[in-house]
Design an enzyme around this catalytic site. Sequence first.
Site, PDB file in Angstrom:
ATOM      1  N   THR A  47     -30.725  12.550   8.783  1.00 24.23           N
ATOM      2  CA  THR A  47     -29.953  12.990   9.953  1.00 24.23           C
ATOM      3  C   THR A  47     -28.493  12.593   9.807  1.00 24.23           C
ATOM      4  OG1 THR A  47     -31.926  12.417  11.235  1.00 24.23           O
ATOM      5  CG2 THR A  47     -29.953  12.962  12.476  1.00 24.23           C
ATOM      6  N   THR A  48     -28.260  11.353   9.370  1.00 22.79           N
ATOM      7  CA  THR A  48     -26.895  10.829   9.227  1.00 22.79           C
ATOM      8  C   THR A  48     -26.109  11.604   8.179  1.00 22.79           C
ATOM      9  OG1 THR A  48     -27.774   8.675   9.838  1.00 22.79           O
ATOM     10  CG2 THR A  48     -25.578   8.690   8.888  1.00 22.79           C
ATOM     11  N   TYR A 110     -39.023  20.045  17.903  1.00 24.01           N
ATOM     12  CA  TYR A 110     -38.937  21.277  18.687  1.00 24.01           C
ATOM     13  C   TYR A 110     -40.291  21.908  19.014  1.00 24.01           C
ATOM     14  CZ  TYR A 110     -37.215  25.742  20.481  1.00 24.01           C
ATOM     15  OH  TYR A 110     -36.969  26.820  21.277  1.00 24.01           O
ATOM     16  N   TYR A 136     -41.278   9.584   9.016  1.00 24.86           N
ATOM     17  CA  TYR A 136     -40.100   9.288   9.843  1.00 24.86           C
ATOM     18  C   TYR A 136     -40.397   9.693  11.277  1.00 24.86           C
ATOM     19  CZ  TYR A 136     -35.116   9.417  11.274  1.00 24.86           C
ATOM     20  OH  TYR A 136     -33.917   9.233  11.913  1.00 24.86           O
ATOM     21  N   ARG A 141     -35.108  12.428  18.804  1.00 21.77           N
ATOM     22  CA  ARG A 141     -34.626  13.681  18.207  1.00 21.77           C
ATOM     23  C   ARG A 141     -35.709  14.752  18.126  1.00 21.77           C
ATOM     24  NH1 ARG A 141     -29.637  13.696  15.840  1.00 21.77           N
ATOM     25  NH2 ARG A 141     -28.635  11.672  15.598  1.00 21.77           N
ATOM     26  N   LYS A 165     -40.616   5.045   8.583  1.00 23.76           N
ATOM     27  CA  LYS A 165     -39.339   4.685   9.197  1.00 23.76           C
ATOM     28  C   LYS A 165     -39.516   4.966  10.688  1.00 23.76           C
ATOM     29  CE  LYS A 165     -34.473   5.866   9.674  1.00 23.76           C
ATOM     30  NZ  LYS A 165     -33.408   6.869   9.428  1.00 23.76           N
ATOM     31  N   ILE A 207     -33.876   1.176   7.326  1.00 23.59           N
ATOM     32  CA  ILE A 207     -33.027   2.254   6.805  1.00 23.59           C
ATOM     33  C   ILE A 207     -31.917   2.376   7.835  1.00 23.59           C
ATOM     34  CG2 ILE A 207     -32.819   4.724   6.306  1.00 23.59           C
ATOM     35  CD1 ILE A 207     -35.725   4.622   5.250  1.00 23.59           C
TER      36      ILE A 207
END
Length: 292
Positions: A47-48, A110, A136, A141, A165, A207
Amino acid sequence: MSNKFVGTGVALVTPFNSDLTIDHEALTNIVNYNIDNGTDYLVICGTTGESVTLNKQEKKDVVETISKANNGRLPLVLGIGGNNTMAVLEEIKTTDLSNIDAILSVSPYYSKPTQEGIYQHFKAIAETSPIDIILYNVPGRTSKNVDVDTTLRLANDFDNVIAVKEAGNNMAQYLELIKDKPEDFLIISGDDDLALGVTLAGGSGVISVIGQAFPKEFSSMIRFGLKGESSEAYKLHYKLMDVVNYIFEENNPAGIKAVFEALNLCNDSVRLPLVPASNGLKSKIKDFVNAF
């Protein structure tokens, strides 16, 4: 095998030039800066890294630049995930994973699948991937939590599902995972503010987003945490606490890119729909960096 992911991994940004093309020189510098200052492994296209606004070729170029700069020095993790299971499997099959040590795969966003749907999605990934997988979970999100039972079921059923994560900012869920996990399964914090507490409780590190800007201090903090040396670790935690709050105040990675701009490592450009940090936030970040 999975010991290479104990410690501090960093979710690398993708630096952009002012015209929003990728700044490969800045990316190379950030990789070297992290390797020189104690980071344990590198995470690409999370994402980052603004992976959702990179096209296929750009992702390939980013992996190439990081692999070349890294030159085999640290383990590499590549983000491959999504809410179209077939497309994720196709990406795994068609991506050159020869320099990559593990895939970081986000739970489907989503679509809001049931826990069984999440399990089946990751089962398909586990059966397709030629390399290890780090699950993850980031409900803020994806809008759907991966329950403890689902994570542990995957951990127990697939040898190549080696870690999660966890980024739900939920200490109770971390503790349940740590309490009941298989012995060699890693619980990795995806929350910079909770990373030390999770590590001291028996987690495997982090992370991190902020870790890539202050790799020496952040990785030292986690090392102290892994050794149970809490007073030394908390000294560093408190030193970094304000900036951890700042970088998530507006959006990620606008905040961390503002830190990098203050450190002269890259500019603060992000791609729409993200916008750079506000002037107010930038000035707080600049003051922190100057005083650090």
